[in-house]
Design an enzyme around this catalytic site. Structure first.
Site, PDB file in Angstrom:
ATOM      1  N   ARG A   1      34.263 -33.200  15.257  1.00 41.05           N
ATOM      2  CA  ARG A   1      34.857 -34.520  15.668  1.00 41.05           C
ATOM      3  C   ARG A   1      36.342 -33.925  16.038  1.00 41.05           C
ATOM      4  NH1 ARG A   1      35.088 -40.214  12.220  1.00 41.05           N
ATOM      5  NH2 ARG A   1      36.389 -38.537  10.483  1.00 41.05           N
TER       6      ARG A   1
ATOM      7  N   ARG B   1      41.203 -34.381  13.001  1.00 37.04           N
ATOM      8  CA  ARG B   1      41.943 -35.062  12.127  1.00 37.04           C
ATOM      9  C   ARG B   1      42.176 -34.419  10.856  1.00 37.04           C
ATOM     10  NH1 ARG B   1      38.788 -40.847  10.662  1.00 37.04           N
ATOM     11  NH2 ARG B   1      38.924 -40.026   8.580  1.00 37.04           N
TER      12      ARG B   1
ATOM     13  N   ARG C   1      34.530 -35.983   0.702  1.00 45.21           N
ATOM     14  CA  ARG C   1      34.482 -37.425   1.187  1.00 45.21           C
ATOM     15  C   ARG C   1      32.995 -37.923   1.004  1.00 45.21           C
ATOM     16  NH1 ARG C   1      37.147 -36.303   6.315  1.00 45.21           N
ATOM     17  NH2 ARG C   1      36.413 -38.007   7.210  1.00 45.21           N
TER      18      ARG C   1
ATOM     19  N   ARG D   1      34.365 -49.746  -0.179  1.00 47.11           N
ATOM     20  CA  ARG D   1      33.805 -48.505  -0.699  1.00 47.11           C
ATOM     21  C   ARG D   1      33.630 -48.268  -2.214  1.00 47.11           C
ATOM     22  NH1 ARG D   1      36.654 -46.044   3.935  1.00 47.11           N
ATOM     23  NH2 ARG D   1      36.293 -43.815   4.249  1.00 47.11           N
TER      24      ARG D   1
ATOM     25  N   LYS E   1      29.889 -45.271  12.475  1.00 46.99           N
ATOM     26  CA  LYS E   1      30.150 -46.647  12.559  1.00 46.99           C
ATOM     27  C   LYS E   1      31.294 -47.107  13.053  1.00 46.99           C
ATOM     28  CE  LYS E   1      31.596 -46.196   7.691  1.00 46.99           C
ATOM     29  NZ  LYS E   1      32.998 -46.386   7.840  1.00 46.99           N
TER      30      LYS E   1
HETATM   31  P1  AMP Z   1      37.915 -43.654   7.020  1.00 44.74           P
HETATM   32  O1  AMP Z   1      39.010 -43.738   8.227  1.00 44.74           O
HETATM   33  O2  AMP Z   1      37.184 -45.033   6.719  1.00 44.74           O
HETATM   34  O3  AMP Z   1      37.145 -42.506   6.999  1.00 44.74           O
HETATM   35  O4  AMP Z   1      39.126 -43.538   6.105  1.00 44.74           O
HETATM   36  C1  AMP Z   1      39.935 -42.467   6.031  1.00 44.74           C
HETATM   37  C2  AMP Z   1      40.566 -42.427   4.317  1.00 44.74           C
HETATM   38  O5  AMP Z   1      41.398 -43.578   4.097  1.00 44.74           O
HETATM   39  C3  AMP Z   1      39.453 -42.159   3.442  1.00 44.74           C
HETATM   40  O6  AMP Z   1      38.962 -40.739   3.299  1.00 44.74           O
HETATM   41  C4  AMP Z   1      40.418 -42.515   1.986  1.00 44.74           C
HETATM   42  O7  AMP Z   1      41.081 -41.707   1.717  1.00 44.74           O
HETATM   43  C5  AMP Z   1      41.095 -43.938   2.922  1.00 44.74           C
HETATM   44  N1  AMP Z   1      40.332 -45.132   2.647  1.00 44.74           N
HETATM   45  C6  AMP Z   1      39.823 -45.998   3.624  1.00 44.74           C
HETATM   46  N2  AMP Z   1      39.293 -47.211   3.148  1.00 44.74           N
HETATM   47  C7  AMP Z   1      39.405 -47.055   1.879  1.00 44.74           C
HETATM   48  C8  AMP Z   1      38.783 -47.863   0.883  1.00 44.74           C
HETATM   49  N3  AMP Z   1      38.161 -49.002   1.035  1.00 44.74           N
HETATM   50  N4  AMP Z   1      38.949 -47.398  -0.371  1.00 44.74           N
HETATM   51  C9  AMP Z   1      39.672 -46.300  -0.770  1.00 44.74           C
HETATM   52  N5  AMP Z   1      40.117 -45.485   0.057  1.00 44.74           N
HETATM   53  C10 AMP Z   1      40.007 -45.884   1.548  1.00 44.74           C
END
Ligand code: AMP
Length: 217
Positions: free
Chosen positions: A130, A162, A173, A93, A17
């Site tokens: 990744r 990462r 996750r 989320r 995404k």
């Molecule tokens: P992402 O890049 O979207 O996978 O986000 C990386 C990390 O940021 C996630 O594993 C969460 O720890 C935190 N995170 C990002 N967006 C949110 C959200 N909407 N609510 C809570 N934690 C978030």
């Protein structure tokens, strides 16, 4: 918030995404707002916010709703999002975040909430392989032979894994996605705002499916 396209892209981490959002934001000329990118930037800057979330990000947990909601409310209040709309990636989320978004977007409802559907086994494999550029964020897929050192084709930065792409963190996750984020599918489905899109296929095929759905709105 006033005019513009207001789109939410839901989907498991590793569903592609992020990449699709970059392309969609160029195509529709709307800001791509990724809460994950915002939080990682805060960690890099070592700001107060960054220091408060660094451990949660590393462990693959979710940052508290209040913190995220304040961040998004602020971002959506900026001129570009007010004028052009937004493409949200990684937010909401949880159902509490979705309710807050409805409140923030009051009077300018979302055009579409898209669920990019990719099975868990597929994303597990993709996330484990990744790699990302530390400087520009470009995504790469590690094959059987990994270059060492690995430099980014776009900017020459270091290409690394990462910190939250370890098997434990990935599984955590994905579990969290099932328990916290999957109820969003029900939340948006109940108000007829949800559009599932098959996320398995080439990036071009998936992009085509996404624009077909968005254009129909
Ligand atoms: P992402 O890049 O979207 O996978 O986000 C990386 C990390 O940021 C996630 O594993 C969460 O720890 C935190 N995170 C990002 N967006 C949110 C959200 N909407 N609510 C809570 N934690 C978030």
């Amino acid at each position: 918030m006033s005019k513009g396209a207001r789109i939410v892209l839901l989907g498991r981490q590793g569903s592609g995404k992020g990449t699709q959002c970059v392309r969609l934001s160029r195509h529709y000329v709307v800001p791509h707002i990724s809460t994950g990118d915002m939080l990682r930037a805060a960690v890099r800057e070592n700001s107060l916010l960054g220091r408060s979330v660094v451990d949660v990000l590393g462990s693959g947990g979710l940052v508290g709703d209040e913190v995220i909601i304040v961040l998004v409310r602020e971002r959506l209040g900026k001129a570009d999002a007010r004028r052009r709309g937004f493409l949200l990636d990684g937010f909401p989320r949880t159902v509490a975040q979705a309710e807050a978004l409805d409140d923030i977007a009051d009077g300018s409802p979302l055009n579409a909430v898209i669920d990019l559907v990719v099975p868990r086994e597929v994303v597990l494999e993709r996330l484990s392989a990744r790699r990302v550029c530390r400087d520009c964020g470009a995504n790469y897929h590690a094959g059987p032979v990994v270059p060492s050192p690995w430099t980014c084709d776009t900017c020459g930065g270091d290409v690394v894994q990462r910190e939250d792409d370890t098997p434990e963190s990935i599984n955590r996750r994905l579990d969290l996605y099932e328990s916290q984020t999957a109820p969003l599918i029900e939340y948006y489905g109940a108000s007829n705002r949800l559009f599932p899109v098959d996320g398995v296929g080439s990036p071009d095929q998936v992009f085509e499916r996404l624009t077909t759905v968005i254009d129909s709105r």
